[in-house]
Write a protein that holds these residues in place. Structure first.
Motif, PDB file in Angstrom:
ATOM      1  N   GLY A 153      -8.254   4.398  17.686  1.00  0.00           N
ATOM      2  CA  GLY A 153      -8.602   3.098  18.257  1.00  0.00           C
ATOM      3  C   GLY A 153      -9.983   3.108  18.891  1.00  0.00           C
ATOM      4  N   ALA A 154     -10.303   4.185  19.589  1.00  0.00           N
ATOM      5  CA  ALA A 154     -11.625   4.305  20.212  1.00  0.00           C
ATOM      6  C   ALA A 154     -12.723   4.368  19.149  1.00  0.00           C
ATOM      7  CB  ALA A 154     -11.673   5.538  21.100  1.00  0.00           C
ATOM      8  N   MET A 155     -12.469   5.096  18.056  1.00  0.00           N
ATOM      9  CA  MET A 155     -13.455   5.169  16.983  1.00  0.00           C
ATOM     10  C   MET A 155     -13.660   3.792  16.357  1.00  0.00           C
ATOM     11  SD  MET A 155     -13.774   6.467  13.119  1.00  0.00           S
ATOM     12  CE  MET A 155     -12.554   5.299  12.780  1.00  0.00           C
ATOM     13  N   ARG A 156     -12.565   3.080  16.076  1.00  0.00           N
ATOM     14  CA  ARG A 156     -12.685   1.743  15.476  1.00  0.00           C
ATOM     15  C   ARG A 156     -13.439   0.793  16.403  1.00  0.00           C
ATOM     16  NH1 ARG A 156      -7.536   3.208  13.323  1.00  0.00           N
ATOM     17  NH2 ARG A 156      -6.436   2.446  15.151  1.00  0.00           N
ATOM     18  N   ALA A 157     -13.180   0.874  17.691  1.00  0.00           N
ATOM     19  CA  ALA A 157     -13.877   0.015  18.655  1.00  0.00           C
ATOM     20  C   ALA A 157     -15.372   0.328  18.672  1.00  0.00           C
ATOM     21  CB  ALA A 157     -13.274   0.185  20.045  1.00  0.00           C
ATOM     22  N   ASP A 158     -15.726   1.607  18.598  1.00  0.00           N
ATOM     23  CA  ASP A 158     -17.139   1.995  18.589  1.00  0.00           C
ATOM     24  C   ASP A 158     -17.814   1.537  17.308  1.00  0.00           C
ATOM     25  OD1 ASP A 158     -19.280   3.201  20.029  1.00  0.00           O
ATOM     26  OD2 ASP A 158     -19.115   5.008  18.795  1.00  0.00           O
ATOM     27  N   VAL A 159     -17.123   1.679  16.174  1.00  0.00           N
ATOM     28  CA  VAL A 159     -17.665   1.203  14.894  1.00  0.00           C
ATOM     29  C   VAL A 159     -17.921  -0.305  14.990  1.00  0.00           C
ATOM     30  CG1 VAL A 159     -17.162   0.816  12.442  1.00  0.00           C
ATOM     31  CG2 VAL A 159     -16.597   3.013  13.496  1.00  0.00           C
ATOM     32  N   ALA A 160     -16.936  -1.054  15.458  1.00  0.00           N
ATOM     33  CA  ALA A 160     -17.074  -2.514  15.559  1.00  0.00           C
ATOM     34  C   ALA A 160     -18.244  -2.889  16.458  1.00  0.00           C
ATOM     35  CB  ALA A 160     -15.781  -3.128  16.083  1.00  0.00           C
ATOM     36  N   GLU A 161     -18.312  -2.288  17.632  1.00  0.00           N
ATOM     37  CA  GLU A 161     -19.365  -2.614  18.592  1.00  0.00           C
ATOM     38  C   GLU A 161     -20.753  -2.331  18.022  1.00  0.00           C
ATOM     39  OE1 GLU A 161     -21.024  -0.916  22.850  1.00  0.00           O
ATOM     40  OE2 GLU A 161     -18.891  -0.709  22.417  1.00  0.00           O
ATOM     41  N   LYS A 162     -20.921  -1.158  17.434  1.00  0.00           N
ATOM     42  CA  LYS A 162     -22.240  -0.771  16.933  1.00  0.00           C
ATOM     43  C   LYS A 162     -22.626  -1.538  15.675  1.00  0.00           C
ATOM     44  CE  LYS A 162     -22.539   3.507  19.365  1.00  0.00           C
ATOM     45  NZ  LYS A 162     -22.371   4.938  19.373  1.00  0.00           N
ATOM     46  N   CYS A 163     -21.659  -1.843  14.816  1.00  0.00           N
ATOM     47  CA  CYS A 163     -21.955  -2.617  13.611  1.00  0.00           C
ATOM     48  C   CYS A 163     -22.328  -4.055  13.976  1.00  0.00           C
ATOM     49  CB  CYS A 163     -20.772  -2.589  12.648  1.00  0.00           C
ATOM     50  SG  CYS A 163     -20.548  -0.975  11.835  1.00  0.00           S
ATOM     51  N   LEU A 164     -21.606  -4.643  14.927  1.00  0.00           N
ATOM     52  CA  LEU A 164     -21.938  -5.998  15.376  1.00  0.00           C
ATOM     53  C   LEU A 164     -23.327  -6.043  15.991  1.00  0.00           C
ATOM     54  CD1 LEU A 164     -18.526  -7.125  16.895  1.00  0.00           C
ATOM     55  CD2 LEU A 164     -19.653  -8.074  14.855  1.00  0.00           C
ATOM     56  N   ALA A 165     -23.666  -5.054  16.801  1.00  0.00           N
ATOM     57  CA  ALA A 165     -24.990  -5.010  17.417  1.00  0.00           C
ATOM     58  C   ALA A 165     -26.086  -4.869  16.356  1.00  0.00           C
ATOM     59  CB  ALA A 165     -25.059  -3.858  18.415  1.00  0.00           C
ATOM     60  N   ALA A 166     -25.835  -4.033  15.349  1.00  0.00           N
ATOM     61  CA  ALA A 166     -26.829  -3.825  14.294  1.00  0.00           C
ATOM     62  C   ALA A 166     -27.040  -5.091  13.467  1.00  0.00           C
ATOM     63  CB  ALA A 166     -26.406  -2.669  13.392  1.00  0.00           C
ATOM     64  N   ALA A 167     -25.983  -5.863  13.262  1.00  0.00           N
ATOM     65  CA  ALA A 167     -26.062  -7.067  12.431  1.00  0.00           C
ATOM     66  C   ALA A 167     -26.557  -8.280  13.199  1.00  0.00           C
ATOM     67  CB  ALA A 167     -24.696  -7.359  11.819  1.00  0.00           C
ATOM     68  N   ALA A 168     -26.638  -8.206  14.513  1.00  0.00           N
ATOM     69  CA  ALA A 168     -27.015  -9.361  15.323  1.00  0.00           C
ATOM     70  C   ALA A 168     -28.387  -9.920  14.941  1.00  0.00           C
ATOM     71  CB  ALA A 168     -26.982  -9.003  16.806  1.00  0.00           C
ATOM     72  N   GLY A 169     -29.284  -9.103  14.442  1.00  0.00           N
ATOM     73  CA  GLY A 169     -30.607  -9.574  14.038  1.00  0.00           C
ATOM     74  C   GLY A 169     -30.626 -10.302  12.712  1.00  0.00           C
ATOM     75  N   SER A 170     -29.603 -10.128  11.900  1.00  0.00           N
ATOM     76  CA  SER A 170     -29.600 -10.757  10.578  1.00  0.00           C
ATOM     77  C   SER A 170     -28.473 -11.764  10.378  1.00  0.00           C
ATOM     78  CB  SER A 170     -29.522  -9.683   9.484  1.00  0.00           C
ATOM     79  OG  SER A 170     -28.351  -8.902   9.630  1.00  0.00           O
ATOM     80  N   ILE A 171     -27.445 -11.719  11.229  1.00  0.00           N
ATOM     81  CA  ILE A 171     -26.293 -12.606  11.066  1.00  0.00           C
ATOM     82  C   ILE A 171     -26.005 -13.314  12.389  1.00  0.00           C
ATOM     83  CG2 ILE A 171     -23.822 -12.719  10.535  1.00  0.00           C
ATOM     84  CD1 ILE A 171     -24.136 -10.242   8.800  1.00  0.00           C
ATOM     85  N   GLU A 172     -25.880 -14.658  12.307  1.00  0.00           N
ATOM     86  CA  GLU A 172     -25.491 -15.427  13.485  1.00  0.00           C
ATOM     87  C   GLU A 172     -23.997 -15.263  13.718  1.00  0.00           C
ATOM     88  OE1 GLU A 172     -26.608 -19.552  13.105  1.00  0.00           O
ATOM     89  OE2 GLU A 172     -28.654 -19.040  12.508  1.00  0.00           O
ATOM     90  N   LYS A 173     -23.604 -14.955  14.920  1.00  0.00           N
ATOM     91  CA  LYS A 173     -22.202 -14.767  15.285  1.00  0.00           C
ATOM     92  C   LYS A 173     -21.455 -13.905  14.262  1.00  0.00           C
ATOM     93  CE  LYS A 173     -22.043 -19.207  17.627  1.00  0.00           C
ATOM     94  NZ  LYS A 173     -21.448 -20.551  17.663  1.00  0.00           N
ATOM     95  N   PRO A 174     -21.899 -12.657  14.079  1.00  0.00           N
ATOM     96  CA  PRO A 174     -21.266 -11.805  13.063  1.00  0.00           C
ATOM     97  C   PRO A 174     -19.810 -11.494  13.393  1.00  0.00           C
ATOM     98  CG  PRO A 174     -22.743 -10.527  14.441  1.00  0.00           C
ATOM     99  CD  PRO A 174     -22.923 -11.963  14.836  1.00  0.00           C
ATOM    100  N   ARG A 175     -19.016 -11.332  12.342  1.00  0.00           N
ATOM    101  CA  ARG A 175     -17.616 -10.905  12.451  1.00  0.00           C
ATOM    102  C   ARG A 175     -17.500  -9.582  11.714  1.00  0.00           C
ATOM    103  NH1 ARG A 175     -13.336 -15.384  11.501  1.00  0.00           N
ATOM    104  NH2 ARG A 175     -12.250 -13.947  12.863  1.00  0.00           N
ATOM    105  N   VAL A 176     -16.640  -8.725  12.216  1.00  0.00           N
ATOM    106  CA  VAL A 176     -16.529  -7.391  11.626  1.00  0.00           C
ATOM    107  C   VAL A 176     -15.080  -7.096  11.246  1.00  0.00           C
ATOM    108  CG1 VAL A 176     -16.235  -6.193  13.836  1.00  0.00           C
ATOM    109  CG2 VAL A 176     -17.208  -4.965  11.909  1.00  0.00           C
ATOM    110  N   VAL A 177     -14.934  -6.397  10.123  1.00  0.00           N
ATOM    111  CA  VAL A 177     -13.643  -5.858   9.693  1.00  0.00           C
ATOM    112  C   VAL A 177     -13.856  -4.364   9.507  1.00  0.00           C
ATOM    113  CG1 VAL A 177     -11.869  -5.852   7.909  1.00  0.00           C
ATOM    114  CG2 VAL A 177     -13.022  -7.989   8.504  1.00  0.00           C
ATOM    115  N   VAL A 178     -13.145  -3.563  10.301  1.00  0.00           N
ATOM    116  CA  VAL A 178     -13.321  -2.115  10.285  1.00  0.00           C
ATOM    117  C   VAL A 178     -12.229  -1.472   9.442  1.00  0.00           C
ATOM    118  CG1 VAL A 178     -13.402  -0.031  11.727  1.00  0.00           C
ATOM    119  CG2 VAL A 178     -14.365  -2.178  12.580  1.00  0.00           C
TER     120      VAL A 178
END
Length: 109
Positions: free
Chosen positions: A31-56
Motif C-alpha cells: 500500500g505504501a509503495m502504491r501510494a508513493d507511485v501515485a503521488e510521484k506520477c501525479l506530480a510528474a504529470a501535473a505539467g502536462s495534464i490538467e487534474k491528472p488521474r492515476v491508476v496504479v
C-alpha cells in the motif's frame, strides 16, 4: 554426498523459496509503495495534464512500479494517457509520451 552435490542442493532449496519471498511483503508495504507511485506520477504529470488521474498497477514488475496517468492535456482539448514508470530502488519516476484516445483505440484492434 559430495561437496558439489550439497552446494547444488542448497542452491535449489534456496531458489525454491525465492518466489514466496515476494509474497512475504506486507499489505502495508504494498500500500505504501502504491501510494508513493501515485503521488510521484501525479506530480510528474501535473505539467502536462490538467487534474491528472492515476491508476496504479497493484504490484508492478520486479524492478518497477507502473501506472497510467490520464486527463485533459494542458491548454488543449481531448484526453491523453501517459505511462508512468517508478524505479523501486531510486523511488524516481519517468513519464512516457502522450497517448491519445485514438492511439489507444488503434492498439486495441
Amino acid at each position: 554426498m559430495t561437496f558439489h552435490s550439497r552446494v547444488t542442493l542448497a542452491v535449489l532449496v534456496t531458489a525454491s523459496f525465492a518466489p514466496s519471498l515476494a509474497f512475504a511483503s506486507s499489505d502495508d508495504a504494498w500500500g505504501a509503495m502504491r501510494a508513493d507511485v501515485a503521488e510521484k506520477c501525479l506530480a510528474a504529470a501535473a505539467g502536462s495534464i490538467e487534474k491528472p488521474r492515476v491508476v496504479v498497477d497493484p504490484f508492478g514488475s520486479q524492478s518497477f512500479g507502473l501506472a497510467l496517468v490520464s486527463g485533459k492535456p494542458q491548454g488543449a482539448k481531448g484526453r491523453i494517457t501517459q505511462i508512468c514508470v517508478y524505479n523501486k530502488q531510486t523511488k524516481t519516476v519517468e513519464l512516457g509520451g502522450e497517448l491519445t484516445r485514438e492511439m489507444l483505440k488503434e492498439s486495441a484492434k
